[in-house]
Write an enzyme that holds these catalytic residues in place. Structure first.
Site, PDB file in Angstrom:
ATOM      1  N   TYR A  50     -20.522   1.770   1.471  1.00 54.68           N
ATOM      2  CA  TYR A  50     -20.263   0.338   1.705  1.00 54.68           C
ATOM      3  C   TYR A  50     -20.848  -0.456   0.561  1.00 54.68           C
ATOM      4  CZ  TYR A  50     -18.017  -0.728   6.143  1.00 54.68           C
ATOM      5  OH  TYR A  50     -17.098  -0.913   7.120  1.00 54.68           O
ATOM      6  N   GLU A  52     -20.210  -4.339   0.037  1.00 58.08           N
ATOM      7  CA  GLU A  52     -19.810  -5.747   0.043  1.00 58.08           C
ATOM      8  C   GLU A  52     -20.512  -6.515  -1.065  1.00 58.08           C
ATOM      9  OE1 GLU A  52     -20.229  -4.079   2.861  1.00 58.08           O
ATOM     10  OE2 GLU A  52     -19.128  -5.002   4.526  1.00 58.08           O
ATOM     11  N   ASP A 195       3.083 -12.749 -10.195  1.00 60.67           N
ATOM     12  CA  ASP A 195       2.889 -11.511  -9.441  1.00 60.67           C
ATOM     13  C   ASP A 195       3.673 -10.420 -10.175  1.00 60.67           C
ATOM     14  OD1 ASP A 195       3.104  -9.373  -7.737  1.00 60.67           O
ATOM     15  OD2 ASP A 195       3.427 -10.576  -5.932  1.00 60.67           O
ATOM     16  N   THR A 221      -0.191  -5.144  -7.834  1.00 58.48           N
ATOM     17  CA  THR A 221      -0.618  -3.914  -7.179  1.00 58.48           C
ATOM     18  C   THR A 221      -0.879  -2.902  -8.284  1.00 58.48           C
ATOM     19  OG1 THR A 221       1.692  -3.261  -6.953  1.00 58.48           O
ATOM     20  CG2 THR A 221       0.656  -4.261  -5.022  1.00 58.48           C
ATOM     21  N   LYS A 224       2.466   0.880  -8.478  1.00 57.53           N
ATOM     22  CA  LYS A 224       3.911   0.950  -8.777  1.00 57.53           C
ATOM     23  C   LYS A 224       4.069   1.478 -10.205  1.00 57.53           C
ATOM     24  CE  LYS A 224       5.144  -2.565  -5.378  1.00 57.53           C
ATOM     25  NZ  LYS A 224       4.080  -3.515  -5.032  1.00 57.53           N
ATOM     26  N   ARG A 230      -3.035   3.169  -4.378  1.00 56.93           N
ATOM     27  CA  ARG A 230      -2.558   2.016  -3.608  1.00 56.93           C
ATOM     28  C   ARG A 230      -3.669   0.967  -3.566  1.00 56.93           C
ATOM     29  NH1 ARG A 230       2.029   1.617  -0.881  1.00 56.93           N
ATOM     30  NH2 ARG A 230       2.681   3.475  -1.977  1.00 56.93           N
TER      31      ARG A 230
HETATM   32  N1  DSN Z   1       6.962  -3.158  -0.728  1.00 62.30           N
HETATM   33  C1  DSN Z   1       7.023  -3.586  -2.105  1.00 62.30           C
HETATM   34  C2  DSN Z   1       8.324  -3.232  -2.729  1.00 62.30           C
HETATM   35  O1  DSN Z   1       8.882  -2.226  -2.365  1.00 62.30           O
HETATM   36  O2  DSN Z   1       8.795  -3.939  -3.611  1.00 62.30           O
HETATM   37  C3  DSN Z   1       6.711  -5.020  -2.248  1.00 62.30           C
HETATM   38  O3  DSN Z   1       5.508  -5.286  -1.636  1.00 62.30           O
END
Ligand code: DSN
Length: 442
Positions: A50, A52, A195, A221, A224, A230
């Site tokens: 932990y 924080e 984003d 994120t 991707k 993730r």
């Molecule tokens: N779920 C993502 C996507 O597939 O584009 C977006 O958050």
């Protein structure tokens, strides 16, 4: 091995998922295969802690090594994206984006983002998202040709005077016009948040322009095109600092204690690994290959008679418009592709004539297949298989009436499940996949 001996039930499910990932072609544009090194950091003892707070300012003892890990991830992100401040703690993209609202807006403030069914994201103000419930969302749209309607963005911004404007999308196949968005945001004094969840790896690898010279805040994120675990990051740019010196503190406070508790330290470590990988010359080659593959797939699909939104792609993604075969057929194509081991997702298209649940398009992307080493020859093969799948399901209709539609779907599923042609394509897909191993899966 340990898991298999202790929990047969779970390990059997995982074995099936491993086989699915290995034996099929992953074309969902937001998915990827992480390296064995990222997997190792994720599946580590770092999950036990932990912590924080932030490095040097924690609420628990024993964080000296976690501090080092988080500082390493922050430094690598700052260096890779050329930004002065990074928060690497967001659990994923949605909390990262919610933190941006908390950092920049009072509840009820006017915000603008790309409409969900025009390719935007839930967290850019869609009505059922907290971002559309707690803030007054004024969505902008794409034009019939699929490009963002910047005239509308400017008009709406001048009318609504938003506090925050989002750019960045989940289903947009052309270069994001960051400079034009910045101009509009400046005209009305709004924060501009980019984003880049989908294109972060392309930005890092130089295959897509960076928003960093234009936006005040950048969120992404990490799982991707960036090919990490993730998770997510929020970056404050020099422009953001110039607009508000307190922005880094506001962002950090929004994540903790505003929205989250303890950071996921094993994820932070894996983000650090992924950022290191993304800073290498091979990653530039990888991101260029993602785009080259997407263009090759687009060319083949067009040659095979498919209609693509905007007629092609500039990034990792394609949006196939299936309306020539009838509205709402995305679900049929997705399920038939699943049947042959090609994973894609149904998606709305600009001016969607059907609904978000029964949309008329399919979204495809090349990041995962490119990670496996597939290149333009394989893209041509995939395009050919998709054309055969389309032929096989062309005769099926998707009625609008709910009862008739359920009946038609049942019949459709039974028919494709028994189709010798689809079975034969599925076998060809498996043969191809055997030549392209998935990292971390033997
Ligand atoms: N779920 C993502 C996507 O597939 O584009 C977006 O958050």
């Amino acid at each position: 091995m340990i898991l298999a001996s202790q929990d047969l039930e779970l390990s059997a499910i995982m074995a099936r998922e491993r086989a699915r990932q290995r034996d099929g072609i992953e074309l969902i544009p937001s998915e990827n295969y992480v390296s064995a090194a990222v997997l190792e950091a994720m599946g580590s003892i770092l999950t036990n802690k932990y912590s924080e707070g932030y490095p040097g300012r924690r609420y628990y003892g024993g964080n000296e090594h976690i501090d080092e890990i988080e500082r390493l991830a922050q430094r690598r992100a700052r260096d890779l994206f050329h930004v002065p401040h990074v928060n690497v703690q967001p659990y994923s993209g949605s909390p990262a984006n919610l933190a941006v609202y908390l950092a920049t807006c009072e509840p009820g403030a006017v915000i603008m983002g790309q409409n969900l069914t025009d390719g935007g994201h839930l967290t850019h103000g869609w009505k059922v998202s907290a971002t559309g419930i707690f803030y007054r969302s004024v969505p902008y749209h794409v034009r019939p040709d699929g490009l963002i309607d910047l005239d509308e963005v400017r008009r709406l911004a001048h009318e609504a005077r938003p506090r925050l404007i989002w750019c960045g999308a989940t289903a947009y196949v052309r270069e994001m016009p960051f400079a034009q968005f910045a101009e509009i945001a400046d005209e009305v004094g709004a924060y501009l948040a980019a984003d880049i969840a989908h294109i972060a790896g392309l930005v890092a690898g130089g295959a897509h322009p960076s928003p960093v010279g234009h936006a005040h805040i950048v969120t992404t994120t990490t799982h991707k095109t960036l090919r990490g675990p993730r998770g997510a990051m929020i970056m404050v740019t020099d422009r953001g600092l110039a607009k508000d010196r307190q922005l880094p503190e506001k962002v950090d406070r929004a994540i903790f204690p505003g929205l989250q508790g303890g950071p996921h330290d094993h994820t932070t470590a894996a983000i650090a690994v992924a950022l290191n990988e993304a800073s290498r010359p091979e990653f530039r080659d990888y991101s260029a290959a993602i785009v080259a593959n997407a263009r090759a797939l687009a060319r083949e699909l067009i040659r095979m008679g498919f209609t693509l939104v905007t007629g092609g792609t500039d990034n990792h993604m394609l949006l196939v418009d299936l309306t020539p075969d009838g509205a709402g057929r995305g679900v049929l194509m997705q399920e038939a592709l699943d049947e042959v081991g090609i994973t894609a997702n149904k998606n709305t298209i600009p001016g969607e004539p059907s609904s978000a649940f029964y949309p008329s398009g399919v979204r495809l992307g090349t990041p995962a297949a490119t990670t496996r080493g597939m290149r333009e020859a394989e893209m041509a093969q995939i395009g050919g298989w998709m054309a055969q799948v389309r032929e096989e399901i062309r005769k099926f209709l998707l009625p609008e009436d709910r009862v008739a539609r359920n009946r038609a779907l049942k019949e459709f599923r039974a028919t494709i499940g028994a189709s010798p042609r689809l079975k034969a394509i599925g076998e060809e897909v498996r043969v191809l996949c055997r030549r392209f191993p998935v990292p971390g899966i033997s």
